[in-house]
Design a protein around this motif. Structure first.
Motif, mmCIF file in Angstrom:
data_model
loop_
_atom_site.group_PDB
_atom_site.id
_atom_site.type_symbol
_atom_site.label_atom_id
_atom_site.label_comp_id
_atom_site.label_asym_id
_atom_site.label_seq_id
_atom_site.Cartn_x
_atom_site.Cartn_y
_atom_site.Cartn_z
ATOM 1 N N ASP A 13 8.290 52.990 -3.972
ATOM 2 C CA ASP A 13 8.762 51.694 -4.426
ATOM 3 C C ASP A 13 10.101 51.905 -5.134
ATOM 4 O O ASP A 13 10.313 52.932 -5.788
ATOM 5 C CB ASP A 13 7.729 51.083 -5.373
ATOM 6 C CG ASP A 13 8.064 49.657 -5.707
ATOM 7 O OD1 ASP A 13 8.448 49.402 -6.864
ATOM 8 O OD2 ASP A 13 7.941 48.799 -4.807
ATOM 9 N N SER A 14 11.012 50.967 -5.013
ATOM 10 C CA SER A 14 12.333 51.100 -5.633
ATOM 11 C C SER A 14 12.243 51.292 -7.141
ATOM 12 O O SER A 14 13.043 52.020 -7.724
ATOM 13 C CB SER A 14 13.197 49.878 -5.321
ATOM 14 O OG SER A 14 13.586 49.899 -3.973
ATOM 15 N N ASP A 15 11.275 50.633 -7.788
ATOM 16 C CA ASP A 15 11.113 50.786 -9.245
ATOM 17 C C ASP A 15 10.815 52.233 -9.607
ATOM 18 O O ASP A 15 11.297 52.744 -10.613
ATOM 19 C CB ASP A 15 10.000 49.885 -9.768
ATOM 20 C CG ASP A 15 10.354 48.413 -9.688
ATOM 21 O OD1 ASP A 15 11.561 48.103 -9.653
ATOM 22 O OD2 ASP A 15 9.428 47.575 -9.663
ATOM 23 N N VAL A 16 10.023 52.913 -8.802
ATOM 24 C CA VAL A 16 9.685 54.316 -9.056
ATOM 25 C C VAL A 16 10.909 55.195 -8.798
ATOM 26 O O VAL A 16 11.249 56.068 -9.599
ATOM 27 C CB VAL A 16 8.496 54.768 -8.183
ATOM 28 C CG1 VAL A 16 8.240 56.258 -8.328
ATOM 29 C CG2 VAL A 16 7.249 53.968 -8.523
ATOM 30 N N GLY A 20 13.820 56.129 -14.919
ATOM 31 C CA GLY A 20 14.462 57.182 -15.696
ATOM 32 C C GLY A 20 13.752 58.514 -15.583
ATOM 33 O O GLY A 20 14.318 59.561 -15.873
ATOM 34 N N GLN A 21 12.500 58.500 -15.138
ATOM 35 C CA GLN A 21 11.717 59.723 -14.987
ATOM 36 C C GLN A 21 11.822 60.320 -13.588
ATOM 37 O O GLN A 21 11.318 61.404 -13.335
ATOM 38 C CB GLN A 21 10.252 59.458 -15.313
ATOM 39 C CG GLN A 21 10.035 59.073 -16.766
ATOM 40 C CD GLN A 21 8.590 58.738 -17.035
ATOM 41 O OE1 GLN A 21 7.916 58.154 -16.192
ATOM 42 N NE2 GLN A 21 8.109 59.112 -18.201
ATOM 43 N N SER A 22 12.496 59.626 -12.687
ATOM 44 C CA SER A 22 12.637 60.097 -11.311
ATOM 45 C C SER A 22 13.565 61.301 -11.258
ATOM 46 O O SER A 22 14.635 61.311 -11.872
ATOM 47 C CB SER A 22 13.197 58.989 -10.428
ATOM 48 O OG SER A 22 13.454 59.471 -9.136
ATOM 49 N N ILE A 23 13.162 62.331 -10.529
ATOM 50 C CA ILE A 23 13.997 63.530 -10.388
ATOM 51 C C ILE A 23 14.373 63.768 -8.920
ATOM 52 O O ILE A 23 14.726 64.869 -8.537
ATOM 53 C CB ILE A 23 13.297 64.769 -10.978
ATOM 54 C CG1 ILE A 23 11.964 65.035 -10.290
ATOM 55 C CG2 ILE A 23 13.148 64.650 -12.482
ATOM 56 C CD1 ILE A 23 11.365 66.379 -10.631
ATOM 57 N N ILE A 24 14.324 62.711 -8.139
ATOM 58 C CA ILE A 24 14.609 62.836 -6.708
ATOM 59 C C ILE A 24 16.017 63.365 -6.471
ATOM 60 O O ILE A 24 16.221 64.276 -5.664
ATOM 61 C CB ILE A 24 14.399 61.496 -5.985
ATOM 62 C CG1 ILE A 24 12.927 61.115 -6.030
ATOM 63 C CG2 ILE A 24 14.890 61.571 -4.546
ATOM 64 C CD1 ILE A 24 12.643 59.707 -5.561
#
Length: 47
Positions: A13-16, A20-24
């Motif tokens: 999902d775009s929110d994920v 701020g915790q996303s490290i993609i």
């Protein structure tokens, strides 16, 4: 490590993805360097 790019709405999902915790983005950036290093080591193995 995620190779990128992500499929918004399919994989995540775009929110994920934008959280701020996303490290993609770090995974994609580091993954390139890791793959380059592995290929370099494998290509020089027979020399």
């Amino acid at each position: 490590m995620h190779p990128g790019p992500i499929n918004r709405g399919v994989e995540l999902d775009s929110d994920v993805a934008d959280s701020g915790q996303s490290i993609i983005l770090q995974q994609v950036e580091n993954g390139v360097a890791v793959r380059m290093a592995v290929l370099y080591l494998l290509s020089n193995k027979n020399n």
